[in-house]
Design an enzyme around this catalytic site. Structure first.
Site, PDB file in Angstrom:
ATOM      1  N   TYR A  53     -31.105 -70.583 -54.853  1.00 41.57           N
ATOM      2  CA  TYR A  53     -30.497 -70.702 -53.513  1.00 41.57           C
ATOM      3  C   TYR A  53     -29.104 -71.340 -53.570  1.00 41.57           C
ATOM      4  O   TYR A  53     -28.215 -70.973 -52.801  1.00 41.57           O
ATOM      5  CB  TYR A  53     -31.439 -71.451 -52.557  1.00 41.57           C
ATOM      6  CG  TYR A  53     -32.590 -70.561 -52.139  1.00 41.57           C
ATOM      7  CD1 TYR A  53     -33.823 -70.615 -52.770  1.00 41.57           C
ATOM      8  CD2 TYR A  53     -32.403 -69.583 -51.150  1.00 41.57           C
ATOM      9  CE1 TYR A  53     -34.848 -69.748 -52.429  1.00 41.57           C
ATOM     10  CE2 TYR A  53     -33.422 -68.713 -50.810  1.00 41.57           C
ATOM     11  CZ  TYR A  53     -34.645 -68.792 -51.447  1.00 41.57           C
ATOM     12  OH  TYR A  53     -35.651 -67.909 -51.113  1.00 41.57           O
ATOM     13  N   ASN A  89     -31.171 -62.464 -42.041  1.00 41.35           N
ATOM     14  CA  ASN A  89     -30.264 -62.971 -43.070  1.00 41.35           C
ATOM     15  C   ASN A  89     -30.181 -64.493 -43.010  1.00 41.35           C
ATOM     16  O   ASN A  89     -30.263 -65.091 -41.937  1.00 41.35           O
ATOM     17  CB  ASN A  89     -28.859 -62.387 -42.887  1.00 41.35           C
ATOM     18  CG  ASN A  89     -28.855 -60.871 -42.993  1.00 41.35           C
ATOM     19  OD1 ASN A  89     -29.793 -60.288 -43.535  1.00 41.35           O
ATOM     20  ND2 ASN A  89     -27.828 -60.227 -42.448  1.00 41.35           N
ATOM     21  N   HIS A 106     -35.532 -66.012 -40.607  1.00 43.00           N
ATOM     22  CA  HIS A 106     -35.910 -66.352 -41.999  1.00 43.00           C
ATOM     23  C   HIS A 106     -35.208 -67.617 -42.455  1.00 43.00           C
ATOM     24  O   HIS A 106     -35.112 -67.886 -43.654  1.00 43.00           O
ATOM     25  CB  HIS A 106     -35.572 -65.192 -42.950  1.00 43.00           C
ATOM     26  CG  HIS A 106     -36.499 -64.024 -42.766  1.00 43.00           C
ATOM     27  ND1 HIS A 106     -36.285 -62.809 -43.340  1.00 43.00           N
ATOM     28  CD2 HIS A 106     -37.645 -63.889 -42.050  1.00 43.00           C
ATOM     29  CE1 HIS A 106     -37.257 -61.975 -42.990  1.00 43.00           C
ATOM     30  NE2 HIS A 106     -38.095 -62.615 -42.205  1.00 43.00           N
ATOM     31  N   CYS A 114     -36.819 -81.105 -45.101  1.00 42.58           N
ATOM     32  CA  CYS A 114     -37.642 -82.048 -45.885  1.00 42.58           C
ATOM     33  C   CYS A 114     -39.078 -81.528 -45.902  1.00 42.58           C
ATOM     34  O   CYS A 114     -39.713 -81.394 -44.839  1.00 42.58           O
ATOM     35  CB  CYS A 114     -37.600 -83.444 -45.252  1.00 42.58           C
ATOM     36  SG  CYS A 114     -38.718 -84.607 -46.083  1.00 42.58           S
ATOM     37  N   CYS A 133     -34.465 -87.434 -48.310  1.00 42.67           N
ATOM     38  CA  CYS A 133     -34.379 -86.948 -46.922  1.00 42.67           C
ATOM     39  C   CYS A 133     -33.675 -88.021 -46.082  1.00 42.67           C
ATOM     40  O   CYS A 133     -34.030 -89.212 -46.163  1.00 42.67           O
ATOM     41  CB  CYS A 133     -35.799 -86.723 -46.391  1.00 42.67           C
ATOM     42  SG  CYS A 133     -35.875 -86.541 -44.596  1.00 42.67           S
ATOM     43  N   ASN A 198     -27.993 -47.758 -40.177  1.00 46.08           N
ATOM     44  CA  ASN A 198     -28.299 -48.110 -41.555  1.00 46.08           C
ATOM     45  C   ASN A 198     -27.548 -47.176 -42.501  1.00 46.08           C
ATOM     46  O   ASN A 198     -27.245 -46.049 -42.120  1.00 46.08           O
ATOM     47  CB  ASN A 198     -29.803 -47.909 -41.769  1.00 46.08           C
ATOM     48  CG  ASN A 198     -30.423 -49.091 -42.499  1.00 46.08           C
ATOM     49  OD1 ASN A 198     -29.931 -50.196 -42.471  1.00 46.08           O
ATOM     50  ND2 ASN A 198     -31.509 -48.823 -43.172  1.00 46.08           N
TER      51      ASN A 198
HETATM   52  N1  APR Z   1     -24.170 -50.645 -44.114  1.00 46.43           N
HETATM   53  C1  APR Z   1     -25.344 -50.481 -43.461  1.00 46.43           C
HETATM   54  N2  APR Z   1     -26.564 -50.591 -44.056  1.00 46.43           N
HETATM   55  C2  APR Z   1     -26.566 -50.901 -45.372  1.00 46.43           C
HETATM   56  C3  APR Z   1     -25.379 -51.093 -46.127  1.00 46.43           C
HETATM   57  C4  APR Z   1     -24.143 -50.956 -45.437  1.00 46.43           C
HETATM   58  N3  APR Z   1     -22.965 -51.118 -46.047  1.00 46.43           N
HETATM   59  N4  APR Z   1     -25.729 -51.364 -47.410  1.00 46.43           N
HETATM   60  C5  APR Z   1     -27.083 -51.353 -47.459  1.00 46.43           C
HETATM   61  N5  APR Z   1     -27.580 -51.061 -46.239  1.00 46.43           N
HETATM   62  C6  APR Z   1     -28.986 -50.941 -45.843  1.00 46.43           C
HETATM   63  C7  APR Z   1     -29.858 -50.316 -46.903  1.00 46.43           C
HETATM   64  O1  APR Z   1     -29.893 -48.904 -46.699  1.00 46.43           O
HETATM   65  C8  APR Z   1     -31.218 -50.965 -46.613  1.00 46.43           C
HETATM   66  O2  APR Z   1     -31.957 -50.176 -45.683  1.00 46.43           O
HETATM   67  O3  APR Z   1     -29.470 -52.262 -45.662  1.00 46.43           O
HETATM   68  C9  APR Z   1     -30.861 -52.283 -45.940  1.00 46.43           C
HETATM   69  C10 APR Z   1     -31.149 -53.481 -46.826  1.00 46.43           C
HETATM   70  O4  APR Z   1     -32.533 -53.561 -46.986  1.00 46.43           O
HETATM   71  P1  APR Z   1     -33.153 -54.820 -47.764  1.00 46.43           P
HETATM   72  O5  APR Z   1     -32.390 -55.042 -49.035  1.00 46.43           O
HETATM   73  O6  APR Z   1     -34.627 -54.601 -47.827  1.00 46.43           O
HETATM   74  O7  APR Z   1     -32.822 -56.065 -46.819  1.00 46.43           O
HETATM   75  P2  APR Z   1     -33.616 -56.519 -45.525  1.00 46.43           P
HETATM   76  O8  APR Z   1     -34.157 -55.355 -44.782  1.00 46.43           O
HETATM   77  O9  APR Z   1     -32.711 -57.455 -44.799  1.00 46.43           O
HETATM   78  O10 APR Z   1     -34.838 -57.378 -46.146  1.00 46.43           O
HETATM   79  C11 APR Z   1     -35.679 -58.036 -45.205  1.00 46.43           C
HETATM   80  O11 APR Z   1     -36.859 -59.072 -47.013  1.00 46.43           O
HETATM   81  O12 APR Z   1     -36.750 -60.058 -49.078  1.00 46.43           O
HETATM   82  C12 APR Z   1     -36.903 -60.319 -47.741  1.00 46.43           C
HETATM   83  O13 APR Z   1     -36.350 -62.299 -46.659  1.00 46.43           O
HETATM   84  C13 APR Z   1     -35.779 -61.172 -47.244  1.00 46.43           C
HETATM   85  O14 APR Z   1     -34.695 -61.101 -45.094  1.00 46.43           O
HETATM   86  C14 APR Z   1     -35.096 -60.300 -46.197  1.00 46.43           C
HETATM   87  C15 APR Z   1     -36.178 -59.317 -45.807  1.00 46.43           C
END
Ligand code: APR
Length: 234
Positions: A53, A89, A106, A114, A133, A198
């Site tokens: 992290y 995020n 999240h 803590c 803490c 997406n």
């Molecule tokens: N513009 C738009 N979409 C995008 C771009 C972009 N430039 N680049 C990637 N993506 C899309 C991908 O197509 C994918 O569907 O973003 C999505 C990312 O998916 P993940 O990597 O699974 O991320 P996320 O959906 O936020 O994950 C959810 O999973 O691991 C846990 O806690 C973590 O908050 C996270 C949760």
């Protein structure tokens, strides 16, 4: 479209330079979730979890919000109804892009928690378990991030907003992690129109009324401009 609820995922921060999780080159390609993102991992090897992290916190502090973050802040400021911004995020790019009242379901990379008394405070860039803490002085400091197996934050408030939504938009999320992946069904049940924006269609794309594919920095500003124009009756 008075009440708008927006859910963002790692894809909205991709063009700022932050890695997503499940795309090629994503974080889960070279990190084992069970070693860095579960309560058991933290009990087993807190230093490894803190390193994971702290690296992400260091990196996230160096990148900038992009046009998609800025467009959502513009929508929050100019839309006459209510805009609820929920993000999966843990980066702070929505806030740095001008958004307020961001619901971090999240948790947040830049906050510390803590594990002893539940106190929260702004995180140092390099965090260690032994950091005392500020409230109870216990050396049980952890990132204020929701790990797999833990309950996401603010779920009651999120469900209230989904029940009142006229429009629900999911941006940059693969739709693979619950409960966030189910929000589209909750919103549709409340009669909201639903849209997915997406790079590629997410796993739950079929649940949306509309799917727009492309990079967030292009499709999100266009979508916001259209919404605001329609609201003005242009
Ligand atoms: N513009 C738009 N979409 C995008 C771009 C972009 N430039 N680049 C990637 N993506 C899309 C991908 O197509 C994918 O569907 O973003 C999505 C990312 O998916 P993940 O990597 O699974 O991320 P996320 O959906 O936020 O994950 C959810 O999973 O691991 C846990 O806690 C973590 O908050 C996270 C949760």
């Amino acid at each position: 479209m008075r009440n708008i609820v927006i859910l963002t995922g790692a894809g909205i921060s991709a063009e700022s330079g932050l890695r997503t999780f499940r795309d090629s080159g994503g974080l889960w390609e070279d990190h084992d979730v069970t070693k860095v993102a579960t309560p058991e991992a933290f009990e087993r090897d807190p230093d490894l979890v803190h390193r994971f992290y702290s690296d992400r916190r260091n990196y996230a502090a160096k990148v900038e919000p992009n046009a998609a973050h800025i467009a959502l802040a513009r929508l929050q400021n100019e839309h006459r109804g209510r805009v609820t911004l929920v993000t999966q995020n843990v980066d702070n790019l929505h806030e740095r892009g001008g958004s307020s009242e961001v619901i971090h379901m999240h948790g947040e990379l830049f906050r510390a928690l803590c594990a002893g008394c539940g106190h929260r405070w702004d995180a140092p860039v390099e965090m260690r378990t032994t950091d005392p803490c500020p409230s109870c002085s216990l050396p049980r400091t952890r990132p204020d991030v929701v790990w797999f197996g833990e309950m996401p934050y603010h779920m009651d408030e999120i469900h209230e907003r989904l029940e009142e939504a006229d429009l629900f938009a999911a941006i940059g999320t693969s739709g693979t992690v619950y409960p966030a992946a189910f929000f589209v069904v909750d919103a549709a049940r409340s009669g909201a129109r639903t849209i997915e924006m997406n790079l590629e269609a997410g796993e739950n794309a079929s649940a949306f009324d509309e799917v727009v594919n492309g990079p967030a920095t292009e499709i999100v500003p266009d979508w916001v401009e259209c919404l605001l124009k329609k609201a003005r009756g242009d």
